[in-house]
Scaffold this motif. Structure first.
Motif, PDB file in Angstrom:
ATOM      1  N   MET A 170       0.326  -1.170  -2.959  1.00  0.00           N
ATOM      2  CA  MET A 170       0.042  -2.066  -1.839  1.00  0.00           C
ATOM      3  C   MET A 170       0.655  -3.451  -2.082  1.00  0.00           C
ATOM      4  O   MET A 170       1.249  -4.044  -1.189  1.00  0.00           O
ATOM      5  N   ILE A 171       0.491  -3.968  -3.306  1.00  0.00           N
ATOM      6  CA  ILE A 171       1.052  -5.279  -3.616  1.00  0.00           C
ATOM      7  C   ILE A 171       2.575  -5.238  -3.502  1.00  0.00           C
ATOM      8  O   ILE A 171       3.196  -6.149  -2.953  1.00  0.00           O
TER       9      ILE A 171
ATOM     10  N   TYR B  11       3.797  -5.401   0.157  1.00  0.00           N
ATOM     11  CA  TYR B  11       3.786  -6.737   0.759  1.00  0.00           C
ATOM     12  C   TYR B  11       4.831  -7.654   0.128  1.00  0.00           C
ATOM     13  O   TYR B  11       5.364  -8.545   0.797  1.00  0.00           O
TER      14      TYR B  11
ATOM     15  N   LYS C 243       7.909  -6.740   1.957  1.00  0.00           N
ATOM     16  CA  LYS C 243       7.851  -7.282   3.321  1.00  0.00           C
ATOM     17  C   LYS C 243       8.195  -8.766   3.346  1.00  0.00           C
ATOM     18  O   LYS C 243       8.882  -9.250   4.252  1.00  0.00           O
ATOM     19  N   SER C 244       7.708  -9.491   2.366  1.00  0.00           N
ATOM     20  CA  SER C 244       7.962 -10.929   2.328  1.00  0.00           C
ATOM     21  C   SER C 244       9.438 -11.225   2.090  1.00  0.00           C
ATOM     22  O   SER C 244      10.000 -12.162   2.659  1.00  0.00           O
TER      23      SER C 244
ATOM     24  N   SER D 144       3.356 -11.264  -8.259  1.00  0.00           N
ATOM     25  CA  SER D 144       2.263 -10.734  -7.440  1.00  0.00           C
ATOM     26  C   SER D 144       1.289  -9.921  -8.269  1.00  0.00           C
ATOM     27  O   SER D 144       0.066 -10.062  -8.148  1.00  0.00           O
TER      28      SER D 144
ATOM     29  N   SER E 275      -2.005 -14.209   8.837  1.00  0.00           N
ATOM     30  CA  SER E 275      -1.795 -14.010   7.408  1.00  0.00           C
ATOM     31  C   SER E 275      -1.863 -12.532   7.071  1.00  0.00           C
ATOM     32  O   SER E 275      -2.530 -11.753   7.756  1.00  0.00           O
ATOM     33  N   TRP E 276      -1.188 -12.161   6.014  1.00  0.00           N
ATOM     34  CA  TRP E 276      -1.262 -10.801   5.518  1.00  0.00           C
ATOM     35  C   TRP E 276      -2.491 -10.690   4.624  1.00  0.00           C
ATOM     36  O   TRP E 276      -2.558 -11.296   3.566  1.00  0.00           O
ATOM     37  N   GLN E 277      -3.475  -9.913   5.063  1.00  0.00           N
ATOM     38  CA  GLN E 277      -4.676  -9.705   4.260  1.00  0.00           C
ATOM     39  C   GLN E 277      -4.432  -8.501   3.357  1.00  0.00           C
ATOM     40  O   GLN E 277      -4.183  -7.405   3.831  1.00  0.00           O
ATOM     41  N   ILE E 278      -4.479  -8.713   2.075  1.00  0.00           N
ATOM     42  CA  ILE E 278      -4.054  -7.711   1.112  1.00  0.00           C
ATOM     43  C   ILE E 278      -5.240  -7.207   0.308  1.00  0.00           C
ATOM     44  O   ILE E 278      -6.077  -7.984  -0.140  1.00  0.00           O
TER      45      ILE E 278
ATOM     46  N   THR F  76      -1.726 -15.180   1.493  1.00  0.00           N
ATOM     47  CA  THR F  76      -0.513 -14.881   2.244  1.00  0.00           C
ATOM     48  C   THR F  76       0.688 -15.116   1.341  1.00  0.00           C
ATOM     49  O   THR F  76       0.665 -15.997   0.471  1.00  0.00           O
TER      50      THR F  76
END
Length: 431
Positions: free
Chosen positions: A1-2, A5, A8-9, A75, A206-209, A233
């Protein structure tokens, strides 16, 4: 998951219009530097090894992969900055510092400067009860951890790509001319950083992770309970990391490997000191002072090793040293490589660089050369498509500097100055 994202960033940094403009500006800066490199290669070697566009695009593409790696490591380690933090100034400062001296583009200088200033302002704010004075709010532990990680990846880039765009140069060693290579390589890297959001109204944007139970790995100045329940985020920035060096004692491959390993060792030490800095303010000051001083120490160390090492490329009474070979040239087709000694041309002993030119003018379309390779083995190679207008495509290390040569001495001058010197030589020759 990390990881998802993080990717994606980075993708956001490559598609958002205003970030693309920043990328284009940085690419233009590197293109101009690469154009100087290719002009110098053509003047010295006889033709360009790469085009400025190829060098620039490779720096961007390699930089993207490096950015993904840096972002992913940061991350997973849990390096997070508060949304009020001015850590973005580090990226801006590094680019500004570059225009004063190319080596100052390194985060060791900009990160240390911003971190030190933040610590001083924080202390003054508490001493004189002036809350507004502490406006940078930099988490030094997180900042120097980021600097360390970026250097770790930079070391990998130097090992893998630091030799690209090398330029043959010459210096005087104990009365003898020694050949070597000047290396300069930069990479544009998109880096995404975790920011902790306080404003609840920002949740929708915001991206909630979701994070695993073991996250974060490293200790942060942000309390664990606060961090686990925070809204985070990822925000992307662009950075330039670079490598600049010169070697007369190693091959360009050996030099890039050694330089990369030293940078990686520096990053590991810096990362360890950054974690210790979480204990008290004194250690925070220590790590921001250590970062630039140790980086300068690396430069001094490499310079010492070069000055006290044995030159690798020097002609001798046995033959003339081959420093560089032009691609797609007769020499390249014959398999001649950097570090070979040219012993004979058409059966005649090579006594000087001028003698090579004389023999070449006298020969027909067929030549044969006796070469002593790096392993010390003598071998004979030949070429049957020579003509008076075609050169061998070799940059030799001369025993003496010919009056009408295109040789440029390297004396720690900047690339731009070297380029100007060569252009002046070329102009004088035309006149």
């Amino acid at each position: 998951m990390i990881l998802l994202y993080a990717l994606k960033s980075i993708a956001f940094a490559l598609t958002e219009p205003y970030l693309i403009i920043i990328l284009a500006v940085l690419a233009l800066v590197l293109y101009r530097k690469n154009k100087q490199i290719t002009v110098m290669q053509k003047m010295i070697i006889g033709e360009r090894i790469n085009s400025p566009f190829e060098l620039t695009m490779s720096q961007i593409v390699i930089g993207i992969f490096a950015g993904v790696l840096i972002t992913t490591i940061m991350s997973y380690l849990g390096i997070v900055f508060d949304e009020s933090s001015s850590v973005d100034l580090v990226f801006l400062a590094s680019i500004i510092f570059m225009f004063f001296n190319p080596r100052f583009i390194c985060f060791s200088y900009s990160g240390a400067a911003i971190g030190f200033l933040s610590l001083v302002l924080s202390m003054l704010s508490k001493t004189f009860n002036l809350p507004n004075l502490d406006f940078l709010k930099i988490d030094v532990v997180a900042l120097m951890s980021m600097v360390a990680i970026s250097h770790f990846v930079e070391g990998i880039l130097i090992i893998l790509d630091g030799k690209t765009g090398a330029i043959p140069v010459f210096t005087n060693r104990n009365g003898n001319i020694a050949g070597g290579f000047a290396l300069r390589r930069y990479w544009i890297i998109p880096i995404a950083i975790f920011f902790m959001i306080h404003d609840k109204s920002s949740i929708a944007n915001s991206w909630q992770i979701s994070f695993p139970n073991w996250w974060p790995i490293i200790k942060s100045s942000i309390p664990f309970d606060v961090l686990k329940n925070a809204i985070l985020t990822l925000m992307p920035f662009y950075a330039i990391v670079g490598y600049s060096s010169v070697t007369f004692t190693k091959s360009i491959k050996e030099k890039s490997i050694i330089s990369g390993e030293i940078v990686i060792a520096y990053s590991i030490v810096l990362f360890g000191m950054a974690q210790l800095a979480s204990l008290n303010v004194a250690l925070k000051f220590l790590v921001v002072i250590f970062a630039p001083l140790a980086h300068e120490g690396i430069i001094i160390l490499q310079r010492y090793l070069e000055n006290n090492g044995v030159p690798k490329y020097i002609s001798s009474s046995e033959g003339i040293m081959v420093l560089a070979v032009a691609p797609n040239s007769p020499a390249s087709e014959m398999g001649i490589k950097t570090g070979d000694l040219l012993v004979e041309v058409n059966g005649q002993k090579v006594e000087s660089e001028d003698r090579i030119a004389e023999i070449m003018r006298e020969c027909s379309n067929f030549i044969w050369l006796k070469i002593k390779n790096i392993s010390g083995v003598l071998e004979q190679v030949s070429y049957n498509k020579m003509n008076k207008d075609k050169g061998l495509g070799i940059v030799f290390v001369p025993r003496k500097v010919p009056k009408d040569s295109m040789i440029v001495k390297f004396d720690k001058s900047r690339f731009s100055q070297m380029l100007n010197d060569m252009k002046n030589k070329d102009k004088d020759k035309d006149d």
